[in-house]
Design an enzyme around this catalytic site. Structure first.
Site, PDB file in Angstrom:
ATOM      1  N   HIS A  95      -1.315  11.116  -0.885  1.00  0.00           N
ATOM      2  CA  HIS A  95      -1.010  10.172  -1.949  1.00  0.00           C
ATOM      3  C   HIS A  95      -0.488  10.897  -3.181  1.00  0.00           C
ATOM      4  O   HIS A  95      -0.799  12.066  -3.425  1.00  0.00           O
ATOM      5  CB  HIS A  95      -2.261   9.391  -2.362  1.00  0.00           C
ATOM      6  CG  HIS A  95      -2.763   8.455  -1.318  1.00  0.00           C
ATOM      7  ND1 HIS A  95      -3.920   7.735  -1.458  1.00  0.00           N
ATOM      8  CD2 HIS A  95      -2.261   8.117  -0.107  1.00  0.00           C
ATOM      9  CE1 HIS A  95      -4.116   6.990  -0.385  1.00  0.00           C
ATOM     10  NE2 HIS A  95      -3.126   7.215   0.461  1.00  0.00           N
TER      11      HIS A  95
ATOM     12  N   ASP B 202      -1.232  -0.070  -4.740  1.00  0.00           N
ATOM     13  CA  ASP B 202      -2.502   0.557  -5.087  1.00  0.00           C
ATOM     14  C   ASP B 202      -2.330   1.994  -5.557  1.00  0.00           C
ATOM     15  O   ASP B 202      -3.096   2.489  -6.380  1.00  0.00           O
ATOM     16  CB  ASP B 202      -3.474   0.491  -3.903  1.00  0.00           C
ATOM     17  CG  ASP B 202      -2.857   0.986  -2.603  1.00  0.00           C
ATOM     18  OD1 ASP B 202      -1.645   1.288  -2.580  1.00  0.00           O
ATOM     19  OD2 ASP B 202      -3.579   1.054  -1.595  1.00  0.00           O
ATOM     20  N   HIS B 203      -1.301   2.658  -5.056  1.00  0.00           N
ATOM     21  CA  HIS B 203      -1.053   4.047  -5.448  1.00  0.00           C
ATOM     22  C   HIS B 203       0.349   4.435  -4.998  1.00  0.00           C
ATOM     23  O   HIS B 203       1.002   3.697  -4.253  1.00  0.00           O
ATOM     24  CB  HIS B 203      -2.087   4.988  -4.811  1.00  0.00           C
ATOM     25  CG  HIS B 203      -2.138   4.885  -3.312  1.00  0.00           C
ATOM     26  ND1 HIS B 203      -1.190   5.450  -2.488  1.00  0.00           N
ATOM     27  CD2 HIS B 203      -3.008   4.244  -2.486  1.00  0.00           C
ATOM     28  CE1 HIS B 203      -1.468   5.170  -1.233  1.00  0.00           C
ATOM     29  NE2 HIS B 203      -2.571   4.430  -1.205  1.00  0.00           N
TER      30      HIS B 203
ATOM     31  N   SER C 136      -7.139   4.393  -1.136  1.00  0.00           N
ATOM     32  CA  SER C 136      -6.915   2.940  -1.151  1.00  0.00           C
ATOM     33  C   SER C 136      -8.177   2.113  -1.343  1.00  0.00           C
ATOM     34  O   SER C 136      -8.100   0.973  -1.802  1.00  0.00           O
ATOM     35  CB  SER C 136      -6.221   2.502   0.148  1.00  0.00           C
ATOM     36  OG  SER C 136      -4.921   3.026   0.209  1.00  0.00           O
TER      37      SER C 136
ATOM     38  N   ASP D 105       2.028   2.482   3.636  1.00  0.00           N
ATOM     39  CA  ASP D 105       1.206   3.671   3.433  1.00  0.00           C
ATOM     40  C   ASP D 105       1.062   4.477   4.713  1.00  0.00           C
ATOM     41  O   ASP D 105       1.155   5.711   4.703  1.00  0.00           O
ATOM     42  CB  ASP D 105      -0.170   3.242   2.927  1.00  0.00           C
ATOM     43  CG  ASP D 105      -1.123   4.407   2.727  1.00  0.00           C
ATOM     44  OD1 ASP D 105      -0.905   5.198   1.799  1.00  0.00           O
ATOM     45  OD2 ASP D 105      -2.086   4.523   3.508  1.00  0.00           O
TER      46      ASP D 105
ATOM     47  N   ASP E 148       0.842  -1.198   0.000  1.00  0.00           N
ATOM     48  CA  ASP E 148       0.000   0.000   0.000  1.00  0.00           C
ATOM     49  C   ASP E 148       0.881   1.253   0.000  1.00  0.00           C
ATOM     50  O   ASP E 148       1.691   1.462   0.897  1.00  0.00           O
ATOM     51  CB  ASP E 148      -0.899  -0.002   1.237  1.00  0.00           C
ATOM     52  CG  ASP E 148      -2.092   0.931   1.100  1.00  0.00           C
ATOM     53  OD1 ASP E 148      -1.902   2.060   0.616  1.00  0.00           O
ATOM     54  OD2 ASP E 148      -3.207   0.531   1.465  1.00  0.00           O
TER      55      ASP E 148
END
Length: 521
Positions: free
Chosen positions: A454, A372-373, A99, A330, A53
């Site tokens: 993000h 995811d990012h 997310s 994350d 993540d």
């Protein structure tokens, strides 16, 4: 003796000299390795998807150097996977996603709106009514696998009700509705994410669930000095004990189940005799790997959870699908704690190694590692070769103050290290005033926000095993779920659907020929 040591040192120095021949030899070795790989077009009996993540390309590069203690030629386990692609991470209504929306894309094959999970773009954020419409629900790769008779599981270092895992089993218009306490009165007819995990399909049929989030599952949970209540998250107050509900459900269906809460309890699980395993190891997220109590009463590591999950799931002769999330990468990035983030990637990489060693390369198991990012972490110029990635890169030519190799574009008050001096000039804090190599050091950020936000860049996807070669260019993030379905022949790519599609194609061709004949005559 001294002469022998001297000659040895000279030989080593010569061998390490990175001249033209060195790089030609290195390329030859890489070519030889690449030429050995053969496409694996077999059926993926098993699939393991790892999600780092917030693990963008800069995070991967920095973690690689961190793992090698400054050695830029170090490799993470998944660096050596033969097939790599890139994924576009935007969601339906934002260029930079969260997310929940990206998990829905990755794990359900459908892009959706910011902060919603397990539903398509017809459901706007907070729209409880729309989220109850089954036409808008997405199915995850775990649901596809269950319908094909495979066993399923997920493990995470976050709460089991958190954004990424929620897309596997829930249909929610708001990722923060992890328990009833964060839901508005007008949404009382919607189920919170925790209840959907325990009470509904496919959640109640997931064989292995491990992570944190006790306070979302058990009402009025209490904290301790080592396991405090997570003030960032929902804390249930409705009187329910969903862990007990989970256990009662498994007993009523005559399954052998276990609930574990410590590393020792997990280690003592009899995997051969356990059908269902629920491991809840913290009130909120699990602690960072660096801070984790590594004794028997502490929470387990991600690699230990992954190993146990595989051992339980691999008993099914039809195979399994397992999702593993390194979620604290994350969490650390959001706090601007770069070293914690890199250490969490290193831990997830160890879990990937466990999966590779447990299943074997080029086997019947497709292993995918992705993110995811991204985050706004940057690696700035120009540190010397071999320098610590959490060290200094140099001095600014403008303000003459040192700066670290790693920085963020955005960050909170601890990362926004600017003050106004007596001459009314903005001054950047000197990193030498703190221990900039520590786990608790907040990397400097350019823009003050509530937390490090993000990023919107592409992320890499690495794959090995059956149909791994389908990752070969820049793809939509939704493509990952469809590769899983195609490789394992589950969901929309099951044998039955393929057969029907083939029959439809033959029927269409027959009708086309008949029409041509009619037109001729």
């Amino acid at each position: 003796m001294r002469l022998a040591v001297y000659l040895t040192l000279c030989c080593c120095a010569a061998a390490l000299q990175e001249d033209k021949q060195y790089w030609f030899n290195a390329a030859d070795r890489e070519l030889a390795s690449a030429l050995k790989w053969k496409l694996n077009e077999g059926l993926a009996k098993n699939v393991i998807v790892f999600i780092g993540d917030g693990m963008g390309p800069n995070s991967v590069t920095a973690a690689r150097i961190y793992k090698g203690n400054g050695n830029e030629q170090e490799k993470l386990t998944f660096d050596e996977f033969p097939h790599i692609g890139m994924l576009k991470t935007y969601c339906s209504d934002k260029q930079v996603p969260d997310s929940a929306s990206t998990a829905t894309a990755l794990l359900c094959g459908v892009k959706t709106n910011y902060r919603v999970a397990g539903v398509d773009a017809n459901v706007k954020r907070h729209d409880c009514e729309a989220s109850l419409n089954p036409k808008f629900w997405t199915q995850s790769i775990l649901q596809w696998a269950q319908e094909a008779g495979k066993d399923t599981g997920f493990v995470t270092t976050t709460r089991v009700t958190h954004a990424t895992p929620s897309a596997l089993y829930a249909h929610s218009p708001e990722r923060s509705w992890e328990c009833e306490a964060t839901m508005p009165p007008e949404a009382s007819h919607c189920k919170d994410i925790a209840r959907q995990l325990i009470e509904d399909e496919p959640g109640k049929s997931i064989k292995v669930i491990m992570g944190g989030g006790r306070q979302c599952l058990v009402s009025n949970s209490t904290g301790t000095s080592t396991d405090p209540i997570d003030t960032w998250a929902c804390s249930s107050e409705d009187g329910r004990d969903l862990i007990r509900t989970w256990k009662e459900d498994k007993i009523s269906r005559k399954f052998v189940s276990q609930v574990v809460q410590t590393s020792e309890e997990l280690e003592n699980v009899d995997v051969e005799k356990t059908d269902y395993l629920l491991g809840i190891f913290a009130n909120g997220h699990l602690p960072y790997e660096h801070d984790r109590n590594k004794g028997p009463n502490g929470p387990p590591s991600l690699q230990n959870m992954t190993s146990t999950a595989i051992k339980i799931l691999q008993k099914n002769p039809k195979g399994y699908v397992l999702v593993v999330e390194g979620g604290l990468i994350d969490v650390a990035h959001h706090r601007g704690l770069a070293r914690h983030a890199l250490n969490e990637i290193k831990e997830m990489d160890a879990a990937v190694r466990v999966a590779v060693d447990s299943t074997g390369v080029q086997s019947d198991t497709l292993i995918i590692v992705t993110s995811d990012h991204t985050h706004t972490l940057s690696i700035s110029g120009y540190p010397e070769r071999g320098a610590s990635i959490v060290g200094l890169a140099g001095n600014s030519k403008i303000d003459k103050i040192p700066y670290t190799s790693l920085n963020y574009a955005t960050g909170d008050m601890y990362a926004f290290k600017y003050t106004i001096n007596e001459k009314n000039k903005v001054v950047r804090q000197n990193p030498l005033q703190e221990d900039y190599t520590s786990f608790e050091y907040h990397q400097q950020a350019a823009i003050l926000t509530d937390e490090a936000l993000h990023g919107g860049g592409d992320v890499a996807v690495y794959a090995i095993g059956p149909m791994a070669h389908l990752f070969q260019s820049t793809h939509e993030q939704t493509y990952v779920a469809h590769v899983v379905g195609y490789a394992a022949k589950i969901g929309p790519y099951s044998y039955k659907n393929h057969h029907n599609q083939g029959a439809c194609s033959h029927m269409s061709l027959l009708l086309y020929v008949i029409l041509i004949i009619i037109n001729i005559f």
